[in-house]
Every structure is written in C-alpha cells, then in structure tokens.
Scaffold this motif. Structure first.
Motif, PDB file in Angstrom:
ATOM      1  N   GLY A 109       7.998   9.755   4.212  1.00  0.00           N
ATOM      2  CA  GLY A 109       7.349   8.476   4.474  1.00  0.00           C
ATOM      3  C   GLY A 109       6.573   8.512   5.774  1.00  0.00           C
ATOM      4  O   GLY A 109       6.167   9.568   6.249  1.00  0.00           O
ATOM      5  N   ARG A 110       6.399   7.331   6.337  1.00  0.00           N
ATOM      6  CA  ARG A 110       5.687   7.231   7.614  1.00  0.00           C
ATOM      7  C   ARG A 110       6.153   5.975   8.316  1.00  0.00           C
ATOM      8  O   ARG A 110       6.778   5.104   7.725  1.00  0.00           O
ATOM      9  N   SER A 111       5.815   5.899   9.581  1.00  0.00           N
ATOM     10  CA  SER A 111       6.077   4.669  10.319  1.00  0.00           C
ATOM     11  C   SER A 111       4.807   4.270  11.047  1.00  0.00           C
ATOM     12  O   SER A 111       4.009   5.117  11.458  1.00  0.00           O
ATOM     13  N   VAL A 112       4.616   2.983  11.168  1.00  0.00           N
ATOM     14  CA  VAL A 112       3.523   2.420  11.944  1.00  0.00           C
ATOM     15  C   VAL A 112       4.182   1.567  13.014  1.00  0.00           C
ATOM     16  O   VAL A 112       5.083   0.780  12.727  1.00  0.00           O
ATOM     17  N   TRP A 113       3.761   1.743  14.262  1.00  0.00           N
ATOM     18  CA  TRP A 113       4.399   1.066  15.377  1.00  0.00           C
ATOM     19  C   TRP A 113       3.368   0.405  16.283  1.00  0.00           C
ATOM     20  O   TRP A 113       2.198   0.791  16.283  1.00  0.00           O
ATOM     21  N   ALA A 114       3.834  -0.575  17.021  1.00  0.00           N
ATOM     22  CA  ALA A 114       3.001  -1.243  18.022  1.00  0.00           C
ATOM     23  C   ALA A 114       3.866  -1.569  19.225  1.00  0.00           C
ATOM     24  O   ALA A 114       4.990  -2.060  19.079  1.00  0.00           O
ATOM     25  N   GLY A 136      12.714  -0.498  -6.649  1.00  0.00           N
ATOM     26  CA  GLY A 136      13.713   0.257  -5.909  1.00  0.00           C
ATOM     27  C   GLY A 136      13.273   0.683  -4.521  1.00  0.00           C
ATOM     28  O   GLY A 136      14.039   1.314  -3.796  1.00  0.00           O
ATOM     29  N   GLY A 137      12.055   0.319  -4.139  1.00  0.00           N
ATOM     30  CA  GLY A 137      11.533   0.693  -2.829  1.00  0.00           C
ATOM     31  C   GLY A 137      12.167  -0.109  -1.703  1.00  0.00           C
ATOM     32  O   GLY A 137      12.832  -1.114  -1.927  1.00  0.00           O
ATOM     33  N   TRP A 138      11.909   0.326  -0.488  1.00  0.00           N
ATOM     34  CA  TRP A 138      12.455  -0.324   0.698  1.00  0.00           C
ATOM     35  C   TRP A 138      11.533  -0.066   1.882  1.00  0.00           C
ATOM     36  O   TRP A 138      10.682   0.822   1.854  1.00  0.00           O
ATOM     37  N   PHE A 139      11.714  -0.861   2.924  1.00  0.00           N
ATOM     38  CA  PHE A 139      11.089  -0.587   4.216  1.00  0.00           C
ATOM     39  C   PHE A 139      12.092  -0.920   5.302  1.00  0.00           C
ATOM     40  O   PHE A 139      13.024  -1.692   5.094  1.00  0.00           O
ATOM     41  N   LEU A 140      11.917  -0.300   6.442  1.00  0.00           N
ATOM     42  CA  LEU A 140      12.837  -0.458   7.561  1.00  0.00           C
ATOM     43  C   LEU A 140      12.079  -1.035   8.742  1.00  0.00           C
ATOM     44  O   LEU A 140      10.977  -0.570   9.053  1.00  0.00           O
ATOM     45  N   VAL A 141      12.647  -2.042   9.377  1.00  0.00           N
ATOM     46  CA  VAL A 141      12.066  -2.622  10.588  1.00  0.00           C
ATOM     47  C   VAL A 141      12.926  -2.200  11.769  1.00  0.00           C
ATOM     48  O   VAL A 141      14.147  -2.370  11.750  1.00  0.00           O
ATOM     49  N   GLU A 164       8.322  -1.425  14.874  1.00  0.00           N
ATOM     50  CA  GLU A 164       8.008  -0.286  14.010  1.00  0.00           C
ATOM     51  C   GLU A 164       8.461  -0.596  12.588  1.00  0.00           C
ATOM     52  O   GLU A 164       9.553  -1.119  12.386  1.00  0.00           O
ATOM     53  N   VAL A 165       7.599  -0.280  11.633  1.00  0.00           N
ATOM     54  CA  VAL A 165       7.964  -0.413  10.231  1.00  0.00           C
ATOM     55  C   VAL A 165       7.873   0.969   9.597  1.00  0.00           C
ATOM     56  O   VAL A 165       6.832   1.624   9.655  1.00  0.00           O
ATOM     57  N   VAL A 166       8.985   1.395   9.037  1.00  0.00           N
ATOM     58  CA  VAL A 166       9.069   2.684   8.354  1.00  0.00           C
ATOM     59  C   VAL A 166       8.973   2.398   6.861  1.00  0.00           C
ATOM     60  O   VAL A 166       9.701   1.553   6.333  1.00  0.00           O
ATOM     61  N   ASP A 167       8.036   3.077   6.187  1.00  0.00           N
ATOM     62  CA  ASP A 167       7.878   2.892   4.744  1.00  0.00           C
ATOM     63  C   ASP A 167       8.079   4.228   4.037  1.00  0.00           C
ATOM     64  O   ASP A 167       8.334   5.239   4.687  1.00  0.00           O
ATOM     65  N   HIS A 204       0.786  -1.236   0.000  1.00  0.00           N
ATOM     66  CA  HIS A 204       0.000   0.000   0.000  1.00  0.00           C
ATOM     67  C   HIS A 204       0.819   1.287   0.000  1.00  0.00           C
ATOM     68  O   HIS A 204       0.237   2.368   0.145  1.00  0.00           O
ATOM     69  N   THR A 205       2.153   1.194  -0.117  1.00  0.00           N
ATOM     70  CA  THR A 205       2.956   2.413  -0.094  1.00  0.00           C
ATOM     71  C   THR A 205       3.954   2.408  -1.249  1.00  0.00           C
ATOM     72  O   THR A 205       4.098   1.411  -1.970  1.00  0.00           O
ATOM     73  N   LEU A 206       4.670   3.495  -1.366  1.00  0.00           N
ATOM     74  CA  LEU A 206       5.705   3.603  -2.390  1.00  0.00           C
ATOM     75  C   LEU A 206       6.841   2.610  -2.161  1.00  0.00           C
ATOM     76  O   LEU A 206       7.632   2.355  -3.065  1.00  0.00           O
ATOM     77  N   SER A 207       6.916   2.045  -0.989  1.00  0.00           N
ATOM     78  CA  SER A 207       7.953   1.044  -0.692  1.00  0.00           C
ATOM     79  C   SER A 207       7.853  -0.157  -1.613  1.00  0.00           C
ATOM     80  O   SER A 207       8.857  -0.829  -1.869  1.00  0.00           O
TER      81      SER A 207
END
Length: 129
Positions: free
Chosen positions: A117-122, A57-62, A74-77, A50-53
């Motif tokens: 971007g944004r991050s979603v965390w729990a 060439g996209g990425w996400f960070l855990v 936390e996942v940063v997209d 659901h994101t540009l990640s």
C-alpha cells in the motif's frame, strides 16, 4: 513524534466521518483541529475512492502523531494504480482540489510507498499546548 495514535477503518465512504471524529477528538485542545479534520477527510476520501481500500473488505488506517511543534496526520491505504499528486485544475472540475487544500494548510506533505500500500501524510503546525 512524541506520541502516536492510530485506528483502522473499513474502506467505506461512511467511515470517513468516523475518521474525522477520531481526529477531532484527539486534537481537541491539543492542536490544529480544523486543519487536521480537513486533511483526514480528504485523505480518507481519496483512500476509499481511488485505492484498493475502497473494495469489498478494504480498510484504511489513520495515524495521528504529536511532535513538539507539529501534528502529523497520515492515512495508510491498500494502494492502487493512481499515485497521489497535485492536480492542475481549471476551475470547472468538481474534484481534484483535495491535495491542493492540504498543501495550502500544511507545513509539508508527502507520499510513502509500502509493499502492500501507501501512506499520504501532512504535517500541521501545532498550536500552543
């Protein structure tokens, strides 16, 4: 947070399994591994879908943060048009329950916007260590 670990992943669906293994290895005997694996699986999948990640060439960070009484996953997209939110599902839809599952097992969760971007965390209650 007393300590944090992070790892970047290419924005491809098959990388979600690698993110799960990363979190499981960090939480083995240190925290709520099953819930943490569920959280990272849902958040990383959302980042790729659901994101540009999820673009070429996209990425996400855990990011995994350890506090005295909690673990933050936390996942940063790379952001996108849709803002993560709880869906009101009627039971017929195939998807839309990921954030509901996270809300059910987390002490708290949220979304943070960043310039690129944004991050979603729990936050998950930490088991005895």
């Amino acid at each position: 947070m007393r300590s944090k670990w992070c790892r970047a992943f290419p924005g491809m669906a098959e990388e979600v399994a690698h993110a799960r293994h990363f979190v499981a290895a960090l939480l083995r005997e240190r925290g709520p591994a099953d819930d943490a694996v569920l959280v990272v699986s849902e958040l990383a999948t959302n980042a790729v879908r659901h994101t540009l990640s999820g673009l070429v060439g996209g990425w996400f960070l855990v990011v995994v943060g350890f506090g005295d009484d909690l673990v933050r996953i936390e996942v940063v997209d790379q952001g996108g048009h849709c803002v993560p939110h709880l869906c009101d599902t009627t039971g017929q839809e195939e998807g839309g329950r990921g954030l509901q599952m996270i809300a059910a097992c987390a002490k708290d969760w949220g979304v943070r916007d960043w310039p690129d971007g944004r991050s979603v965390w729990a936050d998950l209650a930490r088991e005895s260590v």
